[in-house]
Design a protein around this motif. Sequence first.
Motif, PDB file in Angstrom:
ATOM      1  N   MET A   1       7.568   4.560  11.513  1.00  0.00           N
ATOM      2  CA  MET A   1       7.328   5.989  11.375  1.00  0.00           C
ATOM      3  C   MET A   1       8.172   6.571  10.257  1.00  0.00           C
ATOM      4  O   MET A   1       9.272   6.094   9.977  1.00  0.00           O
ATOM      5  N   GLY A   2       7.654   7.602   9.625  1.00  0.00           N
ATOM      6  CA  GLY A   2       8.413   8.347   8.638  1.00  0.00           C
ATOM      7  C   GLY A   2       7.957   9.791   8.660  1.00  0.00           C
ATOM      8  O   GLY A   2       6.773  10.081   8.857  1.00  0.00           O
ATOM      9  N   GLY A   3       8.888  10.713   8.476  1.00  0.00           N
ATOM     10  CA  GLY A   3       8.497  12.117   8.496  1.00  0.00           C
ATOM     11  C   GLY A   3       9.664  13.058   8.645  1.00  0.00           C
ATOM     12  O   GLY A   3      10.750  12.824   8.111  1.00  0.00           O
ATOM     13  N   GLU A   4       9.458  14.095   9.425  1.00  0.00           N
ATOM     14  CA  GLU A   4      10.376  15.229   9.438  1.00  0.00           C
ATOM     15  C   GLU A   4      11.610  15.026  10.302  1.00  0.00           C
ATOM     16  O   GLU A   4      12.642  15.636  10.047  1.00  0.00           O
TER      17      GLU A   4
ATOM     18  N   PHE B   1       7.001  -5.266   5.898  1.00  0.00           N
ATOM     19  CA  PHE B   1       7.958  -4.193   5.667  1.00  0.00           C
ATOM     20  C   PHE B   1       7.312  -2.817   5.579  1.00  0.00           C
ATOM     21  O   PHE B   1       6.131  -2.677   5.242  1.00  0.00           O
ATOM     22  N   ASN B   2       8.123  -1.812   5.899  1.00  0.00           N
ATOM     23  CA  ASN B   2       7.809  -0.400   5.693  1.00  0.00           C
ATOM     24  C   ASN B   2       8.937   0.215   4.878  1.00  0.00           C
ATOM     25  O   ASN B   2      10.093  -0.199   4.996  1.00  0.00           O
ATOM     26  N   SER B   3       8.600   1.211   4.073  1.00  0.00           N
ATOM     27  CA  SER B   3       9.608   1.887   3.269  1.00  0.00           C
ATOM     28  C   SER B   3       9.266   3.363   3.173  1.00  0.00           C
ATOM     29  O   SER B   3       8.095   3.731   3.026  1.00  0.00           O
ATOM     30  N   THR B   4      10.300   4.215   3.246  1.00  0.00           N
ATOM     31  CA  THR B   4      10.133   5.659   3.122  1.00  0.00           C
ATOM     32  C   THR B   4      11.175   6.221   2.161  1.00  0.00           C
ATOM     33  O   THR B   4      12.213   5.600   1.923  1.00  0.00           O
ATOM     34  N   PRO B   5      10.923   7.405   1.608  1.00  0.00           N
ATOM     35  CA  PRO B   5      11.941   8.045   0.773  1.00  0.00           C
ATOM     36  C   PRO B   5      13.220   8.283   1.566  1.00  0.00           C
ATOM     37  O   PRO B   5      13.194   8.499   2.786  1.00  0.00           O
ATOM     38  N   ALA B   6      14.355   8.238   0.867  1.00  0.00           N
ATOM     39  CA  ALA B   6      15.667   8.408   1.509  1.00  0.00           C
ATOM     40  C   ALA B   6      16.517   9.369   0.694  1.00  0.00           C
ATOM     41  O   ALA B   6      16.531   9.305  -0.537  1.00  0.00           O
TER      42      ALA B   6
ATOM     43  N   GLU C   1       2.556   7.315  11.041  1.00  0.00           N
ATOM     44  CA  GLU C   1       2.939   6.029  11.629  1.00  0.00           C
ATOM     45  C   GLU C   1       2.055   4.920  11.073  1.00  0.00           C
ATOM     46  O   GLU C   1       0.931   5.163  10.624  1.00  0.00           O
ATOM     47  N   ALA C   2       2.581   3.719  11.079  1.00  0.00           N
ATOM     48  CA  ALA C   2       1.798   2.539  10.720  1.00  0.00           C
ATOM     49  C   ALA C   2       2.001   1.495  11.806  1.00  0.00           C
ATOM     50  O   ALA C   2       3.111   1.323  12.318  1.00  0.00           O
ATOM     51  N   TYR C   3       0.911   0.814  12.165  1.00  0.00           N
ATOM     52  CA  TYR C   3       0.949  -0.267  13.153  1.00  0.00           C
ATOM     53  C   TYR C   3       0.596  -1.578  12.465  1.00  0.00           C
ATOM     54  O   TYR C   3      -0.362  -1.641  11.688  1.00  0.00           O
ATOM     55  N   PHE C   4       1.336  -2.645  12.810  1.00  0.00           N
ATOM     56  CA  PHE C   4       1.039  -3.987  12.326  1.00  0.00           C
ATOM     57  C   PHE C   4       0.852  -4.886  13.544  1.00  0.00           C
ATOM     58  O   PHE C   4       1.759  -5.029  14.369  1.00  0.00           O
ATOM     59  N   TYR C   5      -0.331  -5.483  13.683  1.00  0.00           N
ATOM     60  CA  TYR C   5      -0.652  -6.312  14.838  1.00  0.00           C
ATOM     61  C   TYR C   5      -0.482  -7.794  14.502  1.00  0.00           C
ATOM     62  O   TYR C   5      -0.966  -8.269  13.471  1.00  0.00           O
ATOM     63  N   PHE C   6       0.207  -8.520  15.387  1.00  0.00           N
ATOM     64  CA  PHE C   6       0.362  -9.966  15.208  1.00  0.00           C
ATOM     65  C   PHE C   6       0.465 -10.643  16.567  1.00  0.00           C
ATOM     66  O   PHE C   6       0.335 -10.004  17.595  1.00  0.00           O
ATOM     67  N   GLU C   7       0.633 -11.951  16.559  1.00  0.00           N
ATOM     68  CA  GLU C   7       0.577 -12.783  17.769  1.00  0.00           C
ATOM     69  C   GLU C   7      -0.768 -12.628  18.479  1.00  0.00           C
ATOM     70  O   GLU C   7      -0.866 -12.708  19.700  1.00  0.00           O
ATOM     71  N   LEU C   8      -1.813 -12.438  17.694  1.00  0.00           N
ATOM     72  CA  LEU C   8      -3.174 -12.341  18.208  1.00  0.00           C
ATOM     73  C   LEU C   8      -3.936 -13.585  17.756  1.00  0.00           C
ATOM     74  O   LEU C   8      -3.993 -13.876  16.569  1.00  0.00           O
ATOM     75  N   PRO C   9      -4.494 -14.367  18.685  1.00  0.00           N
ATOM     76  CA  PRO C   9      -5.219 -15.579  18.286  1.00  0.00           C
ATOM     77  C   PRO C   9      -6.314 -15.270  17.273  1.00  0.00           C
ATOM     78  O   PRO C   9      -6.902 -14.179  17.266  1.00  0.00           O
TER      79      PRO C   9
ATOM     80  N   VAL D   1       0.871  -1.170   0.000  1.00  0.00           N
ATOM     81  CA  VAL D   1       0.000   0.000   0.000  1.00  0.00           C
ATOM     82  C   VAL D   1       0.909   1.220   0.000  1.00  0.00           C
ATOM     83  O   VAL D   1       1.726   1.400   0.907  1.00  0.00           O
ATOM     84  N   TYR D   2       0.784   2.027  -1.048  1.00  0.00           N
ATOM     85  CA  TYR D   2       1.571   3.257  -1.183  1.00  0.00           C
ATOM     86  C   TYR D   2       0.730   4.397  -0.629  1.00  0.00           C
ATOM     87  O   TYR D   2      -0.280   4.785  -1.217  1.00  0.00           O
ATOM     88  N   SER D   3       1.115   4.900   0.534  1.00  0.00           N
ATOM     89  CA  SER D   3       0.345   5.924   1.226  1.00  0.00           C
ATOM     90  C   SER D   3       0.910   7.309   0.931  1.00  0.00           C
ATOM     91  O   SER D   3       2.129   7.503   0.900  1.00  0.00           O
ATOM     92  N   MET D   4       0.023   8.271   0.734  1.00  0.00           N
ATOM     93  CA  MET D   4       0.459   9.645   0.533  1.00  0.00           C
ATOM     94  C   MET D   4       0.816  10.340   1.846  1.00  0.00           C
ATOM     95  O   MET D   4       1.239  11.486   1.832  1.00  0.00           O
ATOM     96  N   TYR D   5       0.629   9.654   2.971  1.00  0.00           N
ATOM     97  CA  TYR D   5       1.136  10.178   4.236  1.00  0.00           C
ATOM     98  C   TYR D   5       2.643   9.924   4.264  1.00  0.00           C
ATOM     99  O   TYR D   5       3.099   8.794   4.463  1.00  0.00           O
ATOM    100  N   ASP D   6       3.409  10.978   4.050  1.00  0.00           N
ATOM    101  CA  ASP D   6       4.873  10.890   4.010  1.00  0.00           C
ATOM    102  C   ASP D   6       5.375   9.826   3.037  1.00  0.00           C
ATOM    103  O   ASP D   6       6.502   9.359   3.144  1.00  0.00           O
ATOM    104  N   ARG D   7       4.514   9.435   2.094  1.00  0.00           N
ATOM    105  CA  ARG D   7       4.867   8.482   1.028  1.00  0.00           C
ATOM    106  C   ARG D   7       5.440   7.172   1.577  1.00  0.00           C
ATOM    107  O   ARG D   7       6.331   6.564   1.003  1.00  0.00           O
ATOM    108  N   MET D   8       4.908   6.759   2.717  1.00  0.00           N
ATOM    109  CA  MET D   8       5.322   5.472   3.269  1.00  0.00           C
ATOM    110  C   MET D   8       4.651   4.329   2.513  1.00  0.00           C
ATOM    111  O   MET D   8       3.487   4.427   2.129  1.00  0.00           O
TER     112      MET D   8
END
Length: 281
Positions: A262-265, A131-136, A206-214, A42-49
């Motif tokens: 997280m990605g940003g300023e 994975f997460n990716s931000t501009p560098a 920010e993005a959250y990924f939840y796991f280890e949840l039954p 998913v290419y998000s326009m929030y800080d292009r994450m």
Amino acid sequence: MKTYYEVRYAASPEDARSYDTERLRRDFLVENIFREDAVTMVYSMYDRMIVGGAMPKDEELLLEAIDPLKAVHFTDRRELGIYNVGSVPAVITAGGETFELGYKEALYIGRGSRDVKMASKEKGKPALLYFNSTPAHTAYPSRKVTKADAVSVHMGSLEMSNERTINKMLVNQVLPTCQLQMGMTELAPGSVWNTMPAHTHTRRMEAYFYFELPGDQAVCHLMGEPQQTRHIWMHNNEAVISPEWSIHSAAATHNYTFIWGMGGENLDYGDQDVCQITDLR
């Protein structure tokens, strides 16, 4: 192999106040992250994450440069953080280097590390790579990071239902990055709350990924402006996009683990605008 992707556009907080459940889920929830022998993004326009996942089973998967990047290689102008959230070890090659990634281990891949490929160590048994990716703006060395390398902070208490360990792993106290920061928070049995008191940080999304949840349990992710909160019910191996104006907190019907990115300023982990619990609406 296949690559699936979609683009999510940013919303103003005023507009988001009027969203119903279906619209909130469509704009912010990321489902179906893992598909057999495929990469999803998913290419998000929030800080292009970019928020994504890979599930190599029988094939080695190439992290392709999707069309919105207008690049030859995925990492031509990007950095990348990968976590193995499955029980099967993964083997990742990037820029001529090879890394083996075990459960809950992370890998930072710097800008310009061409031909990022992901495979399971045991063919036929799929690894799960989030994975997460931000501009560098510059290139930093790729590096594997384990919990032993992390800056770990134990917080909360069982009495307050929020005993947890925050493992800061892909952060500037551990290794250099341009703007990407990632870590993993593990809740103790009997604890269900995370990130409370809540906060916002207008300098970063920010993005959250939840796991280890039954599979028969759920997590209620809280979002929105502090005085206009909303919620999204989520399940195991799902992610949620949190705009810079939104709180990001949750309570669940079982303890769980989540990966935050997280990605940003700036790279100041403590740069937060705290919201008092009694002020939330």
